[in-house]
Design an enzyme around this catalytic site. Structure first.
Site, mmCIF file in Angstrom:
data_model
loop_
_atom_site.group_PDB
_atom_site.id
_atom_site.type_symbol
_atom_site.label_atom_id
_atom_site.label_comp_id
_atom_site.label_asym_id
_atom_site.label_seq_id
_atom_site.Cartn_x
_atom_site.Cartn_y
_atom_site.Cartn_z
ATOM 1 N N SER A 18 40.994 10.299 45.594
ATOM 2 C CA SER A 18 42.238 10.091 44.845
ATOM 3 C C SER A 18 43.328 9.433 45.672
ATOM 4 C CB SER A 18 42.756 11.430 44.310
ATOM 5 O OG SER A 18 43.008 12.338 45.367
ATOM 6 N N ASP A 204 52.551 16.400 47.515
ATOM 7 C CA ASP A 204 52.202 17.778 47.164
ATOM 8 C C ASP A 204 51.458 18.497 48.284
ATOM 9 O OD1 ASP A 204 49.883 16.341 47.157
ATOM 10 O OD2 ASP A 204 49.366 16.706 45.064
ATOM 11 N N HIS A 207 48.488 14.504 48.736
ATOM 12 C CA HIS A 207 48.553 13.084 48.372
ATOM 13 C C HIS A 207 49.790 12.429 48.972
ATOM 14 C CE1 HIS A 207 46.088 15.010 45.201
ATOM 15 N NE2 HIS A 207 45.353 13.923 45.361
#
Length: 242
Positions: A18, A204, A207
């Site tokens: 991600s 967070d 990320h």
């Protein structure tokens, strides 16, 4: 048609989880967007980030991303591929994303071998490889984010475990003689070697934000210029003439 085909651009493939997928996210400038800008009319930058994936799940996908077969000589070439995993592999063992350190190392070696070994059906002499270490995790920030969810979740990362996986990436790169970008060290040093201060670079706790991606971009460009100058953007001609 033949004139167009002769000028089809080769590519850079950004392969990862991600953190790679989010490098094109609207709202801030990620390293993928920056690469697409500076390589415009030189190389296409392809986002092959897979949110949630670890190396175990990514290996078969990599084979799908590589151009192989009898017609590959007529296709655009992958001139550079970044392989950026470890953030999910390093989850604590209770997580389904967890991959043991030994298996993680094996998978990274396998990915590099797919591209680099002349005996591989996916061998590509044109492709340069850059391994990227996972970034450091801010467990304070990560724990707060997960606790705020409905239902609340326990923290799924550990600072020292992620450090071990980052070190493993550097070891694989050294053994396989491919370039590596040590994002873990670059971000940790930029944070004054203080885990809590990593919040300057992380959304967070896991990320990256724009400031974090800026560091990744800077380190990647320095690495490409030093290790693979033939694919450094300033050394590549435009695909179509000015």
């Amino acid at each position: 048609m033949s004139a167009v085909a002769a000028n089809v651009q080769d590519s850079i493939v950004l392969f990862g989880d991600s953190i790679t997928q989010g490098s094109f996210e609207p709202g801030f400038t990620g390293f993928g967007q920056r690469l697409a800008h500076i390589y415009a009319r030189r190389l296409d930058v392809l986002n092959r980030g897979l949110s949630g994936y670890n190396t175990e799940w990514a290996v078969p996908v990599l084979k799908e991303c590589l151009v192989t077969g009898p017609d590959c000589s007529l296709s655009p070439k992958i001139r550079l591929i970044t392989i950026w995993f470890g953030a999910n592999d390093a989850c604590i063992k209770s997580s389904p994303q967890h991959v043991s350190l030994g298996k993680f190392i094996y998978n990274l070696n396998h990915m590099v071998t797919l591209v680099r070994s002349s005996g591989s059906s996916d061998y590509s002499v044109e492709t340069r490889i850059v391994l990227i270490t996972p970034p450091p995790v801010n467990t304070y920030q990560r724990a707060a984010d997960l606790a705020s969810r409905d239902p609340p979740k326990a923290c799924d990362r550990d600072f020292e475990v992620t450090r071990e996986y980052a070190a493993a990436v550097k070891t694989v790169a050294e053994q396989k003689k491919v370039a590596v970008v040590d994002v873990w060290t670059a971000l940790y040093e930029a944070a004054g070697e203080d885990e809590r201060t990593l919040s300057k670079f992380l959304v967070d706790g896991l990320h990256l934000n724009e400031a974090g991606y800026q560091i990744v971009y800077d380190e990647l460009m320095k690495t490409i210029q030093k290790e693979y100058p033939d694919v450094y953007y300033e050394n590549l001609p435009f695909t179509f003439p000015p």
